[in-house]
Design an enzyme around this catalytic site. Structure first.
Site, PDB file in Angstrom:
ATOM      1  N   VAL A  58       0.939  -1.166  -0.003  1.00 35.64           N
ATOM      2  CA  VAL A  58       0.068  -0.144   0.127  1.00 35.64           C
ATOM      3  C   VAL A  58       0.791   1.284   0.206  1.00 35.64           C
ATOM      4  O   VAL A  58       1.731   1.297   0.791  1.00 35.64           O
ATOM      5  CB  VAL A  58      -1.124   0.044   1.271  1.00 35.64           C
ATOM      6  N   ALA A  81       4.590   4.034   2.838  1.00 35.30           N
ATOM      7  CA  ALA A  81       3.996   2.761   2.239  1.00 35.30           C
ATOM      8  C   ALA A  81       4.178   1.865   3.365  1.00 35.30           C
ATOM      9  O   ALA A  81       4.883   1.960   4.441  1.00 35.30           O
ATOM     10  CB  ALA A  81       4.972   2.473   0.981  1.00 35.30           C
ATOM     11  N   LYS A  82       3.570   0.670   3.048  1.00 31.29           N
ATOM     12  CA  LYS A  82       3.983  -0.475   4.188  1.00 31.29           C
ATOM     13  C   LYS A  82       3.360  -1.755   3.321  1.00 31.29           C
ATOM     14  O   LYS A  82       2.507  -1.601   2.384  1.00 31.29           O
ATOM     15  CB  LYS A  82       3.102  -0.381   5.420  1.00 31.29           C
ATOM     16  N   GLY A  83       3.755  -2.887   3.531  1.00 34.43           N
ATOM     17  CA  GLY A  83       3.439  -4.199   2.889  1.00 34.43           C
ATOM     18  C   GLY A  83       3.536  -5.258   3.840  1.00 34.43           C
ATOM     19  O   GLY A  83       3.923  -5.102   4.651  1.00 34.43           O
ATOM     20  N   ASP A  88      10.419  -5.270   8.379  1.00 31.81           N
ATOM     21  CA  ASP A  88       9.379  -4.986   9.560  1.00 31.81           C
ATOM     22  C   ASP A  88       9.477  -6.287  10.318  1.00 31.81           C
ATOM     23  O   ASP A  88      10.253  -7.037  10.392  1.00 31.81           O
ATOM     24  CB  ASP A  88       8.237  -4.471   9.005  1.00 31.81           C
TER      25      ASP A  88
END
Ligand code: NAD
Length: 424
Positions: A66, A111-113, A152
């Site tokens: 995202v 962003a992150k995923g 992460d």
């Protein structure tokens, strides 16, 4: 308000993020158009992809990437491999990355995923195949000029190495700048592993000066003696602070004598015994007791939602430095503020990690690397500048440091959006 009206579902991380945004937007009289933009994620990619398991069976996994906002630069944010990963959590984490990068003034969006999986149940080969296929699936979004993932929860430098290699294979040449948090041998940066704890200590030093606290001799309590917490503990110990108590997932310990704990010795002990429990010269206490010990600096460096309303009433620290993401609930936050405790919010206090990730990316792009002293000096400059900007707003607006940090971040994203204009 705008965002809340649109999201009535049960409590979740995205709801929390929107509630934070709404509250700050109201406080600062944010332009409704900018508010609307920030209430949405720019791009949300969901991928379902097959992986061949070691026993020959095929298993389909679901993953996300995202991008919340890219007004200030390419999107930046970690990848999480965990059974509880879900789209709303990824969206919230992407929003917080937009805010974090803006607070420290590094030229990134958020962003992150993640992938829904339990890496502890995967063999190394399965993990590599899953990572490579996921990297390939999201390669329509990622790239050094577009979106740069990082480690992460349950992802690490090796996973970043596989992503870098997969992306490079599809290009035909090495592209180290596509991810950060890589091993040193393929373009990682000096100082990255210590960056979050070190950045947190730089911010604590500034805060201590503001409240007139001498760090030499100050009493420090750390919840979560992991990467961020242990580094913060030994760097504060180097500055003469006394580390009174620490904890990990198995329990908490408090030093029996005045001098406190030696964090470096404790780190070796933890490596050997897999917990801080039983360290010489300490006794075990409960987690709630740890958070409520009288001290000068309390560093929550474990998980979210640790300082609850109930615990906040008992907190007896002068400064709370949030090394963890989201350790204080919204109700607790207000109580700490009313008690006059200076809370250094997560988007400021733990931004050292993404800042050194930014240095890693810059070094990869220029193919020229800095030494650790240069990295730490640049990190200090950025963290100090960010602290001073947030503290200035905190004083000017007579508000808590968290709201001040959000005001600063949102002002920066809003300014970039307005200057760029709305396409077409
Ligand atoms: P880590 O896994 O290295 O350390 C977490 C520590 O917390 C471990 O020692 C674990 O035993 C302990 N812990 C878990 N549950 C606990 C509990 N209930 N009570 C007390 N201790 C508990 O992780 P980390 O990288 O240090 O991350 C810690 C926090 O910092 C997370 O919230 C993370 O999102 C945040 N953070 C980390 C970075 C980074 O670069 N490492 C950057 C930004 C934010």
């Amino acid at each position: 308000m705008l965002a809340q009206e649109k999201h009535h579902s049960a409590y979740n991380a995205w709801e929390t993020a929107l509630a934070q945004l709404d509250a700050v937007a109201a406080r600062m009289g944010l332009d409704p158009g900018i508010h609307q933009i920030l209430s949405h994620c720019k791009r949300q990619l969901i991928v379902c992809f097959p992986v061949k398991m070691d026993d020959g069976q095929i298993k389909v996994f679901t993953g996300y990437r995202v991008q919340h906002n890219m007004a200030r630069g390419p999107a930046k944010g970690g990848l999480r491999f965990h059974p509880d990963v879900n789209l709303d959590e990824v969206k919230a984490l992407a929003f917080w990355m937009t805010m974090k990068c803006a607070v420290v003034g590094i030229p990134y969006g958020g962003a992150k995923g993640g992938v829904i999986c339990n890496p502890k149940q995967l063999s190394r080969n399965e993990l590599e195949r899953l990572t490579r296929r996921f990297a390939f699936e999201i390669s329509i979004l990622i790239g050094p000029e577009r979106d740069i993932p990082a480690p992460d929860v349950y992802t690490n430098p090796q996973v970043m190495g596989w992503i870098m290699d997969t992306y490079s294979m599809s290009k035909g040449y090495s592209v180290p700048g596509v991810v950060t948090g890589k091993p040193m041998s393929i373009g990682g940066s000096e100082g990255r592993s210590e960056a979050t704890g070190r950045g947190c200590v730089f911010v604590i030093q500034e805060a201590a000066a503001v409240v007139g606290m001498e760090l030499k001799g100050a009493e420090v309590v750390v919840q979560g003696f992991g990467n961020a917490g242990s580094v913060a503990a030994y760097l504060l110990h180097d500055l003469g602070a006394r580390i009174r108590a620490v904890s990990d997932s198995r329990g908490a310990i408090v030093a029996e004598d005045e001098a406190g704990l030696d964090p470096r010795k404790l780190l070796s002990y933890k490596k050997e015994h897999e917990s801080v429990l039983g360290f010489v010269g300490t006794r075990a206490i409960r987690n709630e007791e740890l958070l409520c010990l009288p001290c000068d600096v309390l560093i929550p460096a474990a998980l979210e939602n640790q300082i609850t309303e109930e615990i906040a009433h008992g907190v007896r620290a002068r400064i709370v430095a949030e090394a963890a993401n989201g350790p204080t609930t919204r109700e607790a936050d207000k109580i700490l503020y009313d008690k006059g405790i200076l809370v250094l919010p997560d988007i400021l206090a733990n931004a050292g990690g993404v800042t050194v990730s930014y240095f890693e990316w810059v070094q990869d792009l220029q193919s020229f690397f800095w030494n650790e002293g240069q990295i730490n000096e640049k990190l200090r400059a950025i963290m100090t500048r960010a602290f001073n900007s947030v503290h200035g707003i905190h004083q000017e607006w007579q508000t808590d440091m968290r709201t001040a940090a959000y005001i600063l971040a949102i002002q920066r994203v809003a300014e970039a959006t307005k200057i760029r204009g709305i396409f077409p």
